[in-house]
Design a protein around this motif. Structure first.
Motif, PDB file in Angstrom:
ATOM      1  N   ASP A   1      14.356 -19.663 -22.644  1.00  0.00           N
ATOM      2  CA  ASP A   1      13.427 -18.576 -22.955  1.00  0.00           C
ATOM      3  C   ASP A   1      13.326 -18.430 -24.468  1.00  0.00           C
ATOM      4  O   ASP A   1      14.347 -18.343 -25.159  1.00  0.00           O
ATOM      5  CB  ASP A   1      13.916 -17.256 -22.355  1.00  0.00           C
ATOM      6  CG  ASP A   1      13.792 -17.228 -20.840  1.00  0.00           C
ATOM      7  OD1 ASP A   1      12.857 -17.860 -20.305  1.00  0.00           O
ATOM      8  OD2 ASP A   1      14.635 -16.577 -20.187  1.00  0.00           O
TER       9      ASP A   1
ATOM     10  N   GLN B   1      16.509 -17.804 -28.677  1.00  0.00           N
ATOM     11  CA  GLN B   1      16.397 -18.719 -27.545  1.00  0.00           C
ATOM     12  C   GLN B   1      17.540 -18.440 -26.585  1.00  0.00           C
ATOM     13  O   GLN B   1      18.697 -18.289 -26.988  1.00  0.00           O
ATOM     14  CB  GLN B   1      16.400 -20.172 -27.990  1.00  0.00           C
ATOM     15  CG  GLN B   1      17.570 -20.604 -28.840  1.00  0.00           C
ATOM     16  CD  GLN B   1      17.480 -22.075 -29.225  1.00  0.00           C
ATOM     17  OE1 GLN B   1      17.761 -22.956 -28.427  1.00  0.00           O
ATOM     18  NE2 GLN B   1      17.087 -22.325 -30.475  1.00  0.00           N
TER      19      GLN B   1
ATOM     20  N   THR C   1      10.365 -24.538 -18.946  1.00  0.00           N
ATOM     21  CA  THR C   1      11.165 -24.738 -17.738  1.00  0.00           C
ATOM     22  C   THR C   1      10.915 -26.109 -17.116  1.00  0.00           C
ATOM     23  O   THR C   1       9.947 -26.787 -17.455  1.00  0.00           O
ATOM     24  CB  THR C   1      10.859 -23.630 -16.711  1.00  0.00           C
ATOM     25  OG1 THR C   1      11.794 -23.697 -15.640  1.00  0.00           O
ATOM     26  CG2 THR C   1       9.447 -23.742 -16.163  1.00  0.00           C
TER      27      THR C   1
ATOM     28  N   LYS D   1      19.152 -19.794 -22.871  1.00  0.00           N
ATOM     29  CA  LYS D   1      19.111 -20.863 -21.877  1.00  0.00           C
ATOM     30  C   LYS D   1      19.709 -20.397 -20.553  1.00  0.00           C
ATOM     31  O   LYS D   1      20.491 -19.448 -20.509  1.00  0.00           O
ATOM     32  CB  LYS D   1      19.901 -22.072 -22.394  1.00  0.00           C
ATOM     33  CG  LYS D   1      19.398 -22.598 -23.731  1.00  0.00           C
ATOM     34  CD  LYS D   1      20.382 -23.583 -24.336  1.00  0.00           C
ATOM     35  CE  LYS D   1      19.949 -24.004 -25.733  1.00  0.00           C
ATOM     36  NZ  LYS D   1      20.960 -24.855 -26.394  1.00  0.00           N
ATOM     37  N   ASN D   2      19.347 -21.101 -19.466  1.00  0.00           N
ATOM     38  CA  ASN D   2      19.997 -20.856 -18.194  1.00  0.00           C
ATOM     39  C   ASN D   2      21.494 -21.117 -18.353  1.00  0.00           C
ATOM     40  O   ASN D   2      21.917 -21.912 -19.192  1.00  0.00           O
ATOM     41  CB  ASN D   2      19.421 -21.752 -17.103  1.00  0.00           C
ATOM     42  CG  ASN D   2      19.653 -23.234 -17.382  1.00  0.00           C
ATOM     43  OD1 ASN D   2      18.982 -23.801 -18.230  1.00  0.00           O
ATOM     44  ND2 ASN D   2      20.605 -23.843 -16.665  1.00  0.00           N
TER      45      ASN D   2
ATOM     46  N   TYR E   1      15.976 -24.160 -17.929  1.00  0.00           N
ATOM     47  CA  TYR E   1      14.976 -23.557 -18.799  1.00  0.00           C
ATOM     48  C   TYR E   1      15.578 -23.012 -20.085  1.00  0.00           C
ATOM     49  O   TYR E   1      16.796 -22.866 -20.229  1.00  0.00           O
ATOM     50  CB  TYR E   1      14.260 -22.416 -18.064  1.00  0.00           C
ATOM     51  CG  TYR E   1      15.163 -21.247 -17.710  1.00  0.00           C
ATOM     52  CD1 TYR E   1      15.453 -20.257 -18.634  1.00  0.00           C
ATOM     53  CD2 TYR E   1      15.741 -21.147 -16.440  1.00  0.00           C
ATOM     54  CE1 TYR E   1      16.293 -19.195 -18.320  1.00  0.00           C
ATOM     55  CE2 TYR E   1      16.582 -20.098 -16.108  1.00  0.00           C
ATOM     56  CZ  TYR E   1      16.840 -19.118 -17.047  1.00  0.00           C
ATOM     57  OH  TYR E   1      17.677 -18.086 -16.737  1.00  0.00           O
TER      58      TYR E   1
ATOM     59  N   ARG F   1       8.679 -18.989 -21.453  1.00  0.00           N
ATOM     60  CA  ARG F   1       9.764 -19.855 -20.969  1.00  0.00           C
ATOM     61  C   ARG F   1       9.299 -21.301 -20.911  1.00  0.00           C
ATOM     62  O   ARG F   1       8.212 -21.602 -20.413  1.00  0.00           O
ATOM     63  CB  ARG F   1      10.211 -19.407 -19.577  1.00  0.00           C
ATOM     64  CG  ARG F   1      11.205 -20.339 -18.882  1.00  0.00           C
ATOM     65  CD  ARG F   1      11.728 -19.740 -17.584  1.00  0.00           C
ATOM     66  NE  ARG F   1      12.626 -18.620 -17.867  1.00  0.00           N
ATOM     67  CZ  ARG F   1      13.281 -17.937 -16.938  1.00  0.00           C
ATOM     68  NH1 ARG F   1      13.141 -18.259 -15.643  1.00  0.00           N
ATOM     69  NH2 ARG F   1      14.071 -16.936 -17.281  1.00  0.00           N
TER      70      ARG F   1
END
Length: 202
Positions: free
Chosen positions: A160, A125, A100, A127-128, A158, A98
């Motif tokens: 991931d 990918q 972040t 994302k939040n 963040y 991650r």
């Protein structure tokens, strides 16, 4: 590869380098991971490793490995900033971690908007998903991952990433897209998992 204090196998070697020895199953040679960074500058826009309280470039916090940098000048070019290279001593697969702490700050003397792009596109990918506070962009030089646009945005934004591989290295460019001087901006790289074939000791 664990950066965080509990179970960490990462060692900070300098403000721009570190390494980790990642154990595999019994009898297999551990994977050696080296991390290094260089700064690309232009004219009055000069990036450098920074320190803020107990945080520093290539140090660790609960969020993982810190990239903490300062910047003079107003050039917001995506070709400037800190280039992080993560190198494995043999090909690895299924890399997951991650990025972040994407933040935008509009305080006088410390104005920045965190921006990152990857030299190699990730396989996936994620994302939040907080409405209005989601990292934007796709992670390319033309469309870098950016902190949410606003006067000041929280740090807990963040993305991931996964890389199916096999890969031997990854590189990321971290810069200030606000085009302003900053006394310190930071993002963090969380603990990393990957698969590797063991080099059996005979």
């Amino acid at each position: 590869m664990a950066f965080t204090p509990t179970g960490s196998n990462y060692t900070r070697l300098s403000s721009t380098s570190g390494s980790a020895t990642v154990p595999l199953q019994t009898g297999d040679t551990p994977v050696r991971v080296t991390l290094s960074s260089t700064f690309t500058n232009s004219g009055a826009t000069v990036y450098s490793a920074a320190t803020s309280g107990t945080r520093n470039n290539f140090g660790v916090t609960a969020d993982g490995l810190d990239l903490l940098q300062a910047n003079t000048g107003t050039n917001a070019s995506s070709s400037l900033g800190q280039l992080l290279v993560i190198a494995f001593d043999r090909p690895v697969t299924n890399v997951r971690f991650r990025l972040t702490g994407f933040t935008q700050n509009a305080v006088a003397g410390n104005t920045f908007r965190d921006a990152v792009w990857a030299s190699t596109a990730p396989t996936t990918q994620t994302k939040n998903t907080t409405t209005g506070l989601t990292v934007t962009g796709s992670g390319t030089q033309l469309s870098p991952w950016l902190a949410p646009n606003g006067t000041n945005s929280p740090e807990a934004r963040y993305v991931d990433l996964t890389y199916s591989g096999p890969i031997s290295s990854l590189s990321f460019r971290y810069f200030n897209s606000a085009g302003a001087a900053t006394s310190g901006q930071a993002i963090s790289i969380g603990n990393m998992t990957f698969n590797a074939y063991g080099a059996v000791n005979c």
